[in-house]
Design an enzyme around this catalytic site. Structure first.
Site, PDB file in Angstrom:
ATOM      1  N   GLU A  44       0.838  -1.193   0.000  1.00  0.00           N
ATOM      2  CA  GLU A  44       0.000   0.000   0.000  1.00  0.00           C
ATOM      3  C   GLU A  44       0.880   1.253   0.000  1.00  0.00           C
ATOM      4  O   GLU A  44       1.944   1.277   0.642  1.00  0.00           O
ATOM      5  CB  GLU A  44      -0.872  -0.028   1.255  1.00  0.00           C
ATOM      6  CG  GLU A  44      -1.811   1.125   1.461  1.00  0.00           C
ATOM      7  CD  GLU A  44      -2.606   0.990   2.761  1.00  0.00           C
ATOM      8  OE1 GLU A  44      -3.556   1.765   2.955  1.00  0.00           O
ATOM      9  OE2 GLU A  44      -2.270   0.103   3.592  1.00  0.00           O
ATOM     10  N   LYS A 115      -9.409   2.888  -2.178  1.00  0.00           N
ATOM     11  CA  LYS A 115      -9.747   2.280  -0.887  1.00  0.00           C
ATOM     12  C   LYS A 115     -11.069   2.828  -0.351  1.00  0.00           C
ATOM     13  O   LYS A 115     -11.240   4.038  -0.200  1.00  0.00           O
ATOM     14  CB  LYS A 115      -8.610   2.546   0.093  1.00  0.00           C
ATOM     15  CG  LYS A 115      -8.697   1.799   1.421  1.00  0.00           C
ATOM     16  CD  LYS A 115      -7.436   2.066   2.225  1.00  0.00           C
ATOM     17  CE  LYS A 115      -7.398   1.283   3.520  1.00  0.00           C
ATOM     18  NZ  LYS A 115      -6.136   1.548   4.259  1.00  0.00           N
ATOM     19  N   CYS A 148      -5.764  -3.120   2.267  1.00  0.00           N
ATOM     20  CA  CYS A 148      -5.560  -3.115   3.718  1.00  0.00           C
ATOM     21  C   CYS A 148      -6.863  -3.244   4.504  1.00  0.00           C
ATOM     22  O   CYS A 148      -7.441  -4.314   4.578  1.00  0.00           O
ATOM     23  CB  CYS A 148      -4.780  -1.863   4.108  1.00  0.00           C
ATOM     24  SG  CYS A 148      -3.875  -2.043   5.685  1.00  0.00           S
TER      25      CYS A 148
END
Length: 283
Positions: A44, A115, A148
């Protein structure tokens, strides 16, 4: 499909050291490709680092999709004939800063994912995405991407699995949190559960080292559809974790002769019960 070697590159990154981060990633990708990997997953925010002083610092490090990081990854993918999944700090076309990931191969950018679930102080830095997880048909199989904290939401992973994803690739930066001695990080346990409950492969690329007093799990892992890591963990250290995957195995959702983890779902029941409980709560 023939089996494909997947590599997850657990590299050291440093916030603000964009040139250094790009160089470390490039060298890791080249080494993985030379060893036979065809799908390579990166951490990430691999261009910028993570522990920003404030939103202004993140903005100063953000790049458009056609900026040097993604352009460089596209050139690497073309030169090495690999598929890359990597996270980067994005400045989108509307000037918003995003925690994003791209899928690139020899043909260029195949997908961009932003995200959706922002962790902790990320909420003060990034604009969350509102699109479903990217699911891409590739030469190797159907690949999904998320980032994540997205992995903490079973509904999000199920959504990708129901779209036919065989392999979920996840760039992450997992901060080191206390855990009982002898236990593996809970982030890895949750990934194992996600893989098993959806009968898919999951490949996670974490990072190594410390950054501005934040330590990282270094929990890079590749998990099979039974929920088992395919290689020993390389907790906390720079490493490239590789495994050869038969992605066709993820098409079979059976866990017994009479049980299928997707066909046995009863979404109409879940919806009705959820509606009832919500109405009871408001009453």
């Amino acid at each position: 499909m023939t089996p494909v070697q997947v590599a997850c590159c657990q590299v050291r990154l440093a916030v603000g050291d964009v040139d250094g981060n790009r160089d470390r990633v490039r060298r890791a990708v080249e080494a993985a490709a030379a060893a036979g990997a065809r799908i390579i997953v990166l951490p990430e925010l691999a261009n910028s680092g993570y522990v920003f002083t404030d939103a202004a610092e993140a903005r100063s490090l953000a790049e458009p999709i056609d900026g040097p990081t993604v352009t460089g990854w596209s050139e690497l993918a073309r030169r090495l004939d690999v598929l890359l999944v990597g996270g980067f700090c994005e400045l989108d076309a509307d000037g918003r800063v995003r925690n994003s990931a791209v899928v690139v191969d020899a043909t260029g950018v195949r997908a961009v994912y932003r995200k959706a679930h922002l962790w902790d102080r990320e909420k003060f830095v990034f604009t969350p995405g509102d699109a479903a997880p990217a699911v891409v048909d590739t030469a190797y199989g159907r690949i999904a991407v998320m980032i994540c904290y997205d992995l903490e939401f079973a509904e999000w992973i199920r959504l990708a699995a129901l779209q036919g994803a065989q392999l979920l690739c996840a760039p992450v930066n997992w901060p080191q949190l206390p855990r009982p001695e002898g236990e593996r990080p809970s982030e890895i346990v949750r990934v194992q559960a996600a893989a098993a409950t959806n009968r898919i492969f999951v490949a996670v690329a974490d990072r190594a080292g410390d950054e501005r007093a934040v330590g990282w799990v270094g929990g890079t892992v590749i998990v099979d559809p039974d929920g088992w890591p395919l290689r020993d963990l390389a907790l906390g250290r720079e490493a490239t974790v590789t495994a050869t995957l038969d992605l066709d195995a993820a098409r079979d959702k059976h866990i017994s002769e009479h049980n299928d983890v997707h066909a046995d779902r009863r979404p109409e029941l879940y919806t009705a019960l959820a509606r009832t409980h919500i109405e009871d709560f408001h009453d």
